[in-house]
Design an enzyme around this catalytic site. Structure first.
Site, short mmCIF file in Angstrom:
data_model
loop_
_atom_site.label_atom_id
_atom_site.label_comp_id
_atom_site.label_asym_id
_atom_site.label_seq_id
_atom_site.Cartn_x
_atom_site.Cartn_y
_atom_site.Cartn_z
N TRP A 95 -3.46 -5.02 -0.98
CA TRP A 95 -4.73 -5.76 -1.07
C TRP A 95 -4.67 -7.03 -0.23
O TRP A 95 -5.62 -7.37 0.47
CB TRP A 95 -5.08 -6.08 -2.54
CG TRP A 95 -5.96 -5.01 -3.11
CD1 TRP A 95 -5.57 -3.96 -3.89
CD2 TRP A 95 -7.37 -4.85 -2.91
NE1 TRP A 95 -6.65 -3.17 -4.18
CE2 TRP A 95 -7.77 -3.69 -3.59
CE3 TRP A 95 -8.34 -5.58 -2.21
CZ2 TRP A 95 -9.10 -3.24 -3.61
CZ3 TRP A 95 -9.67 -5.13 -2.22
CH2 TRP A 95 -10.03 -3.97 -2.91
N ASN B 148 -4.68 6.98 0.98
CA ASN B 148 -4.29 5.68 1.54
C ASN B 148 -5.26 5.17 2.60
O ASN B 148 -5.63 3.99 2.59
CB ASN B 148 -2.88 5.78 2.14
CG ASN B 148 -2.45 4.46 2.75
OD1 ASN B 148 -2.39 3.44 2.07
ND2 ASN B 148 -2.20 4.46 4.05
N TRP C 123 7.86 0.72 3.14
CA TRP C 123 6.76 -0.19 2.78
C TRP C 123 6.81 -0.49 1.29
O TRP C 123 6.60 -1.63 0.85
CB TRP C 123 5.40 0.44 3.11
CG TRP C 123 4.88 0.15 4.48
CD1 TRP C 123 4.79 1.03 5.52
CD2 TRP C 123 4.36 -1.11 4.97
NE1 TRP C 123 4.25 0.40 6.62
CE2 TRP C 123 3.98 -0.90 6.30
CE3 TRP C 123 4.19 -2.37 4.41
CZ2 TRP C 123 3.43 -1.92 7.09
CZ3 TRP C 123 3.64 -3.39 5.18
CH2 TRP C 123 3.27 -3.16 6.50
N TRP D 228 -15.23 -17.16 -1.60
CA TRP D 228 -15.63 -15.80 -1.98
C TRP D 228 -17.03 -15.80 -2.55
O TRP D 228 -17.43 -16.74 -3.25
CB TRP D 228 -14.64 -15.21 -2.99
CG TRP D 228 -13.24 -15.16 -2.46
CD1 TRP D 228 -12.18 -15.89 -2.90
CD2 TRP D 228 -12.76 -14.36 -1.38
NE1 TRP D 228 -11.06 -15.60 -2.16
CE2 TRP D 228 -11.39 -14.66 -1.21
CE3 TRP D 228 -13.33 -13.43 -0.51
CZ2 TRP D 228 -10.59 -14.08 -0.23
CZ3 TRP D 228 -12.55 -12.84 0.46
CH2 TRP D 228 -11.19 -13.16 0.59
N GLU E 141 7.05 4.96 4.99
CA GLU E 141 6.15 4.63 3.88
C GLU E 141 6.96 4.21 2.65
O GLU E 141 6.57 3.30 1.92
CB GLU E 141 5.25 5.82 3.52
CG GLU E 141 4.31 6.24 4.64
CD GLU E 141 3.51 5.09 5.22
OE1 GLU E 141 2.88 4.36 4.43
OE2 GLU E 141 3.52 4.90 6.45
N TRP F 58 -10.64 -10.56 -3.15
CA TRP F 58 -9.80 -9.36 -3.16
C TRP F 58 -9.14 -9.14 -4.52
O TRP F 58 -8.82 -8.01 -4.89
CB TRP F 58 -8.73 -9.46 -2.06
CG TRP F 58 -7.85 -10.68 -2.18
CD1 TRP F 58 -8.10 -11.91 -1.67
CD2 TRP F 58 -6.59 -10.79 -2.87
NE1 TRP F 58 -7.09 -12.78 -2.00
CE2 TRP F 58 -6.14 -12.12 -2.72
CE3 TRP F 58 -5.80 -9.89 -3.58
CZ2 TRP F 58 -4.94 -12.57 -3.28
CZ3 TRP F 58 -4.60 -10.33 -4.12
CH2 TRP F 58 -4.18 -11.66 -3.97
P1 FAD Z 1 2.47 9.38 0.56
O1 FAD Z 1 1.69 9.16 1.81
O2 FAD Z 1 2.96 10.74 0.29
O3 FAD Z 1 3.67 8.34 0.61
C1 FAD Z 1 4.88 8.53 -0.14
C2 FAD Z 1 5.16 7.31 -0.96
O4 FAD Z 1 5.38 6.18 -0.12
C3 FAD Z 1 4.01 6.88 -1.87
O5 FAD Z 1 3.97 7.65 -3.04
C4 FAD Z 1 4.36 5.41 -2.11
O6 FAD Z 1 5.36 5.28 -3.07
C5 FAD Z 1 4.92 4.99 -0.76
N1 FAD Z 1 3.85 4.41 0.07
C6 FAD Z 1 3.04 5.04 0.94
N2 FAD Z 1 2.23 4.15 1.56
C7 FAD Z 1 2.53 2.95 1.04
C8 FAD Z 1 2.04 1.63 1.27
N3 FAD Z 1 1.07 1.37 2.17
N4 FAD Z 1 2.54 0.62 0.53
C9 FAD Z 1 3.52 0.84 -0.37
N5 FAD Z 1 4.03 2.05 -0.61
C10 FAD Z 1 3.55 3.10 0.09
N6 FAD Z 1 0.66 2.52 -3.63
C11 FAD Z 1 1.18 2.58 -4.87
O7 FAD Z 1 2.19 3.26 -5.07
N7 FAD Z 1 0.60 1.91 -5.91
C12 FAD Z 1 -0.51 1.14 -5.76
O8 FAD Z 1 -1.00 0.54 -6.73
C13 FAD Z 1 -1.09 1.08 -4.45
N8 FAD Z 1 -2.22 0.36 -4.24
C14 FAD Z 1 -2.75 0.31 -2.96
C15 FAD Z 1 -3.88 -0.49 -2.72
C16 FAD Z 1 -4.43 -0.56 -1.45
C17 FAD Z 1 -5.63 -1.44 -1.22
C18 FAD Z 1 -3.86 0.17 -0.40
C19 FAD Z 1 -4.44 0.10 0.99
C20 FAD Z 1 -2.73 0.95 -0.62
C21 FAD Z 1 -2.15 1.01 -1.88
N9 FAD Z 1 -0.99 1.78 -2.13
C22 FAD Z 1 -0.45 1.81 -3.39
C23 FAD Z 1 -0.27 2.43 -1.02
C24 FAD Z 1 -0.66 3.88 -0.73
O9 FAD Z 1 -2.05 3.99 -0.59
C25 FAD Z 1 -0.19 4.85 -1.81
O10 FAD Z 1 1.19 4.68 -2.05
C26 FAD Z 1 -0.41 6.29 -1.40
O11 FAD Z 1 -1.74 6.52 -1.06
C27 FAD Z 1 -0.01 7.20 -2.55
O12 FAD Z 1 -0.24 8.54 -2.22
P2 FAD Z 1 0.97 9.52 -1.93
O13 FAD Z 1 1.95 9.43 -3.05
O14 FAD Z 1 0.39 10.85 -1.61
O15 FAD Z 1 1.59 8.82 -0.65
#
Ligand code: FAD
Length: 446
Positions: A376, A335, A272, A300, A269, A353
């Site tokens: 997105w 997420n 990512w 759209w 993650e 979007w």
């Molecule tokens: P955890 O599951 O604990 O993950 C640890 C860290 O990994 C996160 O804090 C983040 O830094 C990174 N991470 C995890 N999943 C992703 C991912 N899919 N893409 C990029 N990094 C990831 N994340 C953001 O940090 N900022 C945003 O503005 C953001 N917008 C999102 C919009 C959409 C439509 C979607 C589907 C996902 C988005 N995410 C975003 C990714 C992800 O949802 C969040 O990082 C995550 O839910 C944050 O919760 P956590 O810190 O408990 O994540």
């Protein structure tokens, strides 16, 4: 370290080097701060509440501003305990810098990289101002393990597909990449200052919020269970570190090092996050345009009522509505639910979007341009490594799988199961077919 007044020229300005804090609001393992302390000494911290950013925020109660203010208060206390100070300015960055240069004789400036397009332009302007005064301005990698063109394909071009990028990311790893910078050990090299005033939230035009700051700890048990719990929004199975990574209240290197030791799924993650950062760096046009240009042709819908129902969590699809309400109420959305709500807007409702992206940007505490935009675009099908357009999530199926006993949806929708809860605003089978047809036709027209 203050200079004695020089005769006839008024009091001499204090001679300092400056570390400009932005997305690195910590003293520990801070690359740029470490270099300032090591190479320059007499370091004064600086933070600028940038009115160009603040004026674009729609709400005077903004949890991110509150978070930054609280983080700065902590940072100021820590730096103060070590005998130093942090200067907190409020204004347009270039003007704030001019004020700083009037008050201090600045010998050198350090900061850590910020790769967002607006930040790049801001740093260029500040760099030119400093250069015009002969002040060296050095910037360092700090927000990620790898950045820019450090993880590239064999032919020297950037990756646009996640799996090979993540493979190369892992191959590029060395212990050196996450070696901590012992900045906190050298705080005795801060400029010895009297306490400098700090504006209150009110002074910068904002109010305190209901912000519940997530812990910045990463428990071993969470990492161990992460692969099993991370997809279930009713469970506290994810780290909530997003906001800390965004504003640097934790060290991204330290988090990655922990992840590598304890959980490859968690590390994935974090990769990512860096994948989308390098996408934005190499393809800044994605900030406004689809990564795949052919998706410009998708017509759209301009259904304001449908968009409003989505924003307010009144679509009649419980998992979508629970997510949208959680977002407004807390600044967080799980997420899995972000994926479902985003897909629902772009595919079921065929709303652009970019409107959803902007709504998330307004409310997410962990808002990060590169991750928000990348995800997105992924959900809408137009991103670099996106879900194919014909794969349309079924909200009901997602709920059955990831919230099987309904604990999450009930938490956010008290009226669920009563006549107060709305009927679905669109039928799933109809919407799925319409989305696939609309996307297909648009793509064929290109
Ligand atoms: P955890 O599951 O604990 O993950 C640890 C860290 O990994 C996160 O804090 C983040 O830094 C990174 N991470 C995890 N999943 C992703 C991912 N899919 N893409 C990029 N990094 C990831 N994340 C953001 O940090 N900022 C945003 O503005 C953001 N917008 C999102 C919009 C959409 C439509 C979607 C589907 C996902 C988005 N995410 C975003 C990714 C992800 O949802 C969040 O990082 C995550 O839910 C944050 O919760 P956590 O810190 O408990 O994540």
């Amino acid at each position: 370290m203050n200079r004695a007044p020089s005769p006839g020229r008024g009091p001499a300005k204090p001679r300092v080097s400056i570390h400009w804090f932005r997305r690195d609001l910590r003293t520990a393992d801070n690359h740029g701060l470490y270099r300032a302390l090591q190479d320059h000494g007499a370091v004064l911290g600086l933070f600028i509440f940038d009115v160009e950013i603040l004026s674009r925020l729609e709400d005077r109660e903004d949890r991110r501003v509150d978070f930054i203010h609280r983080a700065l208060t902590g940072l100021r206390y820590e730096i103060g305990e070590a005998g130093g100070g942090i200067l907190v300015e409020h204004g347009q960055p270039l003007e704030a810098w001019r004020r700083v240069l009037e008050k201090f004789e600045v010998t050198a400036v350090t900061t850590n990289h910020d790769h967002e397009p607006r930040a790049i332009a801001r740093d260029k302007a500040v760099g030119e101002l400093l250069a015009s005064r002969g002040i060296p301005f050095r910037t360092f990698k700090d927000t990620s393990v790898f950045e820019r063109d450090e993880v590239m394909k064999g032919d020297g071009t950037p990756y646009t597909v996640f799996t090979p990028y993540s493979r190369r990311w892992r191959e590029s790893w060395t212990p050196e990449c996450v070696r901590p910078f012992p900045s906190a050990r050298h705080l005795d090299r801060l400029w010895r200052s009297r306490s400098l005033p700090m504006p209150s939230l009110g002074d910068i035009g904002f109010r305190e919020t209901d912000l519940d700051v997530p812990s910045h700890r990463l428990p071993v048990a969470l990492l161990r269970h992460y692969p099993k719990t991370r997809d279930f929004p009713a469970v506290a199975g994810t780290s909530r570190l997003g906001v800390h990574l965004r504003f640097g209240t934790v060290s991204p290197r330290a988090i990655a090092a922990r992840a590598r030791e304890e959980s490859d799924t968690f590390l994935n993650e974090l990769i990512w996050r860096e994948f989308f950062m390098q996408i934005l760096w190499h393809h800044p046009r994605v900030e406004r345009r689809p990564f795949r240009a052919e998706y410009e042709a998708v017509p759209w819908s301009r259904d304001d009522a449908a968009f409003a129902a989505w924003c307010e969590g009144c679509t009649g699809y419980p998992i979508v509505d629970a997510g949208m309400r959680e977002l407004r109420a807390t600044g967080f959305m799980h997420n899995r639910v972000r994926m479902v709500t985003a897909s629902f807007l772009a595919k079921h409702l065929l709303v652009d979007w970019r409107l959803g992206e902007a709504w998330f940007a307004r409310w997410l505490l962990d808002f990060e341009l590169s991750s928000n935009n990348g995800n997105w675009q992924w959900a809408a099908g137009c991103g670099c490594d996106a879900a194919p357009y014909f794969r349309v999530f079924s909200p009901e199926r997602q709920q059955e799988k990831f919230d099987p006993d309904g604990a999450y949806v009930r938490r956010w929708i008290p009226e669920l199961g009563t006549t107060d809860y709305p009927q679905p605003i669109v039928d799933h089978a109809f919407a799925r077919k319409r989305a696939i047809e609309t996307y297909r036709k648009a793509l064929e027209s290109k």
